[in-house]
Design a protein around this motif. Sequence first.
Motif, PDB file in Angstrom:
ATOM      1  N   ALA A 122       0.816  -1.220   0.000  1.00 32.37           N
ATOM      2  CA  ALA A 122       0.000   0.000   0.000  1.00 32.37           C
ATOM      3  C   ALA A 122       0.846   1.265   0.000  1.00 32.37           C
ATOM      4  O   ALA A 122       0.599   2.191  -0.776  1.00 32.37           O
ATOM      5  N   VAL A 123       1.854   1.311   0.875  1.00 29.58           N
ATOM      6  CA  VAL A 123       2.645   2.533   1.043  1.00 29.58           C
ATOM      7  C   VAL A 123       3.869   2.545   0.130  1.00 29.58           C
ATOM      8  O   VAL A 123       4.293   3.605  -0.340  1.00 29.58           O
ATOM      9  N   GLY A 124       4.438   1.382  -0.124  1.00 26.33           N
ATOM     10  CA  GLY A 124       5.689   1.322  -0.872  1.00 26.33           C
ATOM     11  C   GLY A 124       5.546   1.114  -2.362  1.00 26.33           C
ATOM     12  O   GLY A 124       6.546   0.974  -3.068  1.00 26.33           O
ATOM     13  N   PHE A 125       4.304   1.109  -2.854  1.00 21.57           N
ATOM     14  CA  PHE A 125       4.107   0.856  -4.282  1.00 21.57           C
ATOM     15  C   PHE A 125       4.808   1.881  -5.184  1.00 21.57           C
ATOM     16  O   PHE A 125       5.408   1.503  -6.197  1.00 21.57           O
ATOM     17  N   PRO A 126       4.760   3.176  -4.845  1.00 28.27           N
ATOM     18  CA  PRO A 126       5.477   4.150  -5.689  1.00 28.27           C
ATOM     19  C   PRO A 126       6.977   3.858  -5.797  1.00 28.27           C
ATOM     20  O   PRO A 126       7.565   3.983  -6.867  1.00 28.27           O
ATOM     21  N   GLN A 127       7.591   3.440  -4.667  1.00 24.86           N
ATOM     22  CA  GLN A 127       9.021   3.098  -4.694  1.00 24.86           C
ATOM     23  C   GLN A 127       9.269   1.860  -5.557  1.00 24.86           C
ATOM     24  O   GLN A 127      10.279   1.765  -6.256  1.00 24.86           O
ATOM     25  N   MET A 128       8.331   0.911  -5.505  1.00 24.54           N
ATOM     26  CA  MET A 128       8.466  -0.307  -6.303  1.00 24.54           C
ATOM     27  C   MET A 128       8.407   0.022  -7.790  1.00 24.54           C
ATOM     28  O   MET A 128       9.134  -0.558  -8.600  1.00 24.54           O
ATOM     29  N   LEU A 129       7.553   0.979  -8.159  1.00 23.33           N
ATOM     30  CA  LEU A 129       7.451   1.386  -9.562  1.00 23.33           C
ATOM     31  C   LEU A 129       8.741   2.048 -10.052  1.00 23.33           C
ATOM     32  O   LEU A 129       9.077   1.982 -11.238  1.00 23.33           O
ATOM     33  N   LYS A 130       9.461   2.678  -9.113  1.00 25.50           N
ATOM     34  CA  LYS A 130      10.736   3.317  -9.456  1.00 25.50           C
ATOM     35  C   LYS A 130      11.881   2.310  -9.520  1.00 25.50           C
ATOM     36  O   LYS A 130      13.009   2.658  -9.848  1.00 25.50           O
ATOM     37  N   GLY A 131      11.592   1.055  -9.168  1.00 25.90           N
ATOM     38  CA  GLY A 131      12.625   0.028  -9.185  1.00 25.90           C
ATOM     39  C   GLY A 131      13.395  -0.081  -7.889  1.00 25.90           C
ATOM     40  O   GLY A 131      14.406  -0.791  -7.819  1.00 25.90           O
ATOM     41  N   GLU A 132      12.932   0.608  -6.823  1.00 28.39           N
ATOM     42  CA  GLU A 132      13.591   0.518  -5.518  1.00 28.39           C
ATOM     43  C   GLU A 132      12.988  -0.662  -4.758  1.00 28.39           C
ATOM     44  O   GLU A 132      11.904  -0.569  -4.185  1.00 28.39           O
ATOM     45  N   LEU A 133      13.704  -1.773  -4.771  1.00 25.88           N
ATOM     46  CA  LEU A 133      13.149  -3.025  -4.256  1.00 25.88           C
ATOM     47  C   LEU A 133      13.868  -3.550  -3.012  1.00 25.88           C
ATOM     48  O   LEU A 133      13.661  -4.692  -2.624  1.00 25.88           O
ATOM     49  N   THR A 134      14.692  -2.714  -2.396  1.00 22.22           N
ATOM     50  CA  THR A 134      15.459  -3.185  -1.240  1.00 22.22           C
ATOM     51  C   THR A 134      14.548  -3.718  -0.149  1.00 22.22           C
ATOM     52  O   THR A 134      14.802  -4.769   0.437  1.00 22.22           O
ATOM     53  N   HIS A 135      13.479  -2.983   0.139  1.00 20.63           N
ATOM     54  CA  HIS A 135      12.559  -3.401   1.196  1.00 20.63           C
ATOM     55  C   HIS A 135      11.858  -4.713   0.835  1.00 20.63           C
ATOM     56  O   HIS A 135      11.504  -5.499   1.722  1.00 20.63           O
ATOM     57  N   ILE A 136      11.664  -4.953  -0.458  1.00 22.36           N
ATOM     58  CA  ILE A 136      11.038  -6.206  -0.891  1.00 22.36           C
ATOM     59  C   ILE A 136      11.981  -7.380  -0.638  1.00 22.36           C
ATOM     60  O   ILE A 136      11.554  -8.458  -0.211  1.00 22.36           O
ATOM     61  N   TYR A 137      13.284  -7.171  -0.904  1.00 23.59           N
ATOM     62  CA  TYR A 137      14.265  -8.223  -0.634  1.00 23.59           C
ATOM     63  C   TYR A 137      14.244  -8.608   0.847  1.00 23.59           C
ATOM     64  O   TYR A 137      14.263  -9.791   1.203  1.00 23.59           O
ATOM     65  N   VAL A 138      14.222  -7.588   1.717  1.00 23.24           N
ATOM     66  CA  VAL A 138      14.206  -7.856   3.158  1.00 23.24           C
ATOM     67  C   VAL A 138      12.920  -8.571   3.546  1.00 23.24           C
ATOM     68  O   VAL A 138      12.927  -9.506   4.357  1.00 23.24           O
ATOM     69  N   LEU A 139      11.798  -8.151   2.967  1.00 22.80           N
ATOM     70  CA  LEU A 139      10.509  -8.782   3.285  1.00 22.80           C
ATOM     71  C   LEU A 139      10.502 -10.250   2.889  1.00 22.80           C
ATOM     72  O   LEU A 139      10.099 -11.115   3.684  1.00 22.80           O
ATOM     73  N   ASN A 181      20.511   3.972  -1.776  1.00 18.02           N
ATOM     74  CA  ASN A 181      19.357   4.026  -2.675  1.00 18.02           C
ATOM     75  C   ASN A 181      18.284   3.052  -2.229  1.00 18.02           C
ATOM     76  O   ASN A 181      17.750   2.270  -3.002  1.00 18.02           O
ATOM     77  N   ALA A 182      17.950   3.095  -0.927  1.00 17.28           N
ATOM     78  CA  ALA A 182      17.020   2.120  -0.380  1.00 17.28           C
ATOM     79  C   ALA A 182      15.995   2.783   0.533  1.00 17.28           C
ATOM     80  O   ALA A 182      16.370   3.509   1.435  1.00 17.28           O
ATOM     81  N   PRO A 183      14.692   2.531   0.289  1.00 16.41           N
ATOM     82  CA  PRO A 183      13.649   3.099   1.154  1.00 16.41           C
ATOM     83  C   PRO A 183      13.454   2.265   2.419  1.00 16.41           C
ATOM     84  O   PRO A 183      12.329   1.988   2.824  1.00 16.41           O
ATOM     85  N   LEU A 184      14.559   1.843   3.022  1.00 18.06           N
ATOM     86  CA  LEU A 184      14.459   1.043   4.246  1.00 18.06           C
ATOM     87  C   LEU A 184      13.891   1.844   5.404  1.00 18.06           C
ATOM     88  O   LEU A 184      13.394   1.288   6.369  1.00 18.06           O
ATOM     89  N   TYR A 185      13.985   3.197   5.312  1.00 19.49           N
ATOM     90  CA  TYR A 185      13.497   4.002   6.428  1.00 19.49           C
ATOM     91  C   TYR A 185      11.985   3.867   6.594  1.00 19.49           C
ATOM     92  O   TYR A 185      11.482   3.783   7.704  1.00 19.49           O
ATOM     93  N   PHE A 186      11.240   3.845   5.473  1.00 19.18           N
ATOM     94  CA  PHE A 186       9.792   3.693   5.640  1.00 19.18           C
ATOM     95  C   PHE A 186       9.433   2.236   5.941  1.00 19.18           C
ATOM     96  O   PHE A 186       8.438   1.961   6.607  1.00 19.18           O
ATOM     97  N   ALA A 187      10.269   1.295   5.483  1.00 18.37           N
ATOM     98  CA  ALA A 187      10.059  -0.101   5.849  1.00 18.37           C
ATOM     99  C   ALA A 187      10.233  -0.279   7.358  1.00 18.37           C
ATOM    100  O   ALA A 187       9.504  -1.049   8.004  1.00 18.37           O
ATOM    101  N   SER A 188      11.189   0.453   7.946  1.00 20.58           N
ATOM    102  CA  SER A 188      11.394   0.403   9.395  1.00 20.58           C
ATOM    103  C   SER A 188      10.196   0.986  10.135  1.00 20.58           C
ATOM    104  O   SER A 188       9.806   0.494  11.194  1.00 20.58           O
ATOM    105  N   ALA A 189       9.602   2.038   9.561  1.00 22.74           N
ATOM    106  CA  ALA A 189       8.397   2.624  10.160  1.00 22.74           C
ATOM    107  C   ALA A 189       7.244   1.621  10.138  1.00 22.74           C
ATOM    108  O   ALA A 189       6.432   1.557  11.069  1.00 22.74           O
ATOM    109  N   ILE A 190       7.199   0.818   9.080  1.00 15.58           N
ATOM    110  CA  ILE A 190       6.163  -0.213   8.987  1.00 15.58           C
ATOM    111  C   ILE A 190       6.377  -1.274  10.065  1.00 15.58           C
ATOM    112  O   ILE A 190       5.429  -1.715  10.726  1.00 15.58           O
ATOM    113  N   VAL A 191       7.638  -1.693  10.251  1.00 20.30           N
ATOM    114  CA  VAL A 191       7.949  -2.678  11.304  1.00 20.30           C
ATOM    115  C   VAL A 191       7.556  -2.118  12.668  1.00 20.30           C
ATOM    116  O   VAL A 191       6.977  -2.819  13.506  1.00 20.30           O
TER     117      VAL A 191
END
Length: 271
Positions: A62-79, A199-209
């Motif tokens: 829901a929140v990270g979809f825009p980053q995924m469209l940009k090709g920023e997938l670091t948070h997906i790898y961690v997930l 180049n990783a949106p891990l900060y918002f992934a941390s907010a999700i955790v």
Amino acid sequence: LAFAVAFAVSAAAGLFIVPYLRKIKAGQMIKEIGPTWHMTKQGTPTMGGLIFIIGIAVSIIAVGFPQMLKGELTHIYVLVFSLVYGAIGFFDDYQKLKKKQNTGLSAKQKFLLQLVAALLFILVMRHTGFVKTSLYIPFFNTTVHMPEWLYFVFAAFVIVGTVNAVNITDGIDGLASSVSVIVAIFFGIAAFLAAEAVNAPLYFASAIVLGVCAGFLVYNFYPARVFMGDTGSLFLGGLAVGAAFLLNNPLIIVVCGFVYICETASVMLQV
């Protein structure tokens, strides 16, 4: 926004998951060798880690979809990495319920599965260029260059050790989730400061955790209505150590996860 969505989704998921776990009688079995007062916890629903696994999955989409469209997938790898460990924990919890005892998979089975997952994660991260074989030493501003094979051995040791340390920390009501809240805050700040470098949106992934742990604590504060089980603790362990590696600073887990290490040392001494 990430925190709010994650908290709302996990808190809402608990309204359905906790009654369902009670319905199927997914009660925690307590070890006989423990203190007698621990027996009062027997029968409390386990596998509650599903609450924040659902919360994280929904929130990242829901929140990270825009980053995924940009090709920023670091948070997906961690997930995905964390979900693999969550699956191992789920199978372990299932075996415990099936056998109606506190032991599910054998120690060798768990170690082998965790080791394979760790090596595959590092292999993928090396292939994608997210992880380097140079090891940064926190506080000393020093980098040690390691041979590829030695780095893989080191990485596997750190990953398996950390995941099991988080699992051990969950021995008391709410401990792994409340400690992980602090760890998530740390990684959120660290990832935000390093965002341009990695180049990783891990900060918002941390907010999700942070949000899903808080949502889980709604049901887990004393007296707990649900335990996360190995499903949740191995998943949280994967999140913590996965974030450390994707920041190219695995040794930082010694600092931010110091409570995990103390808990493990305590258990080893007692055993």
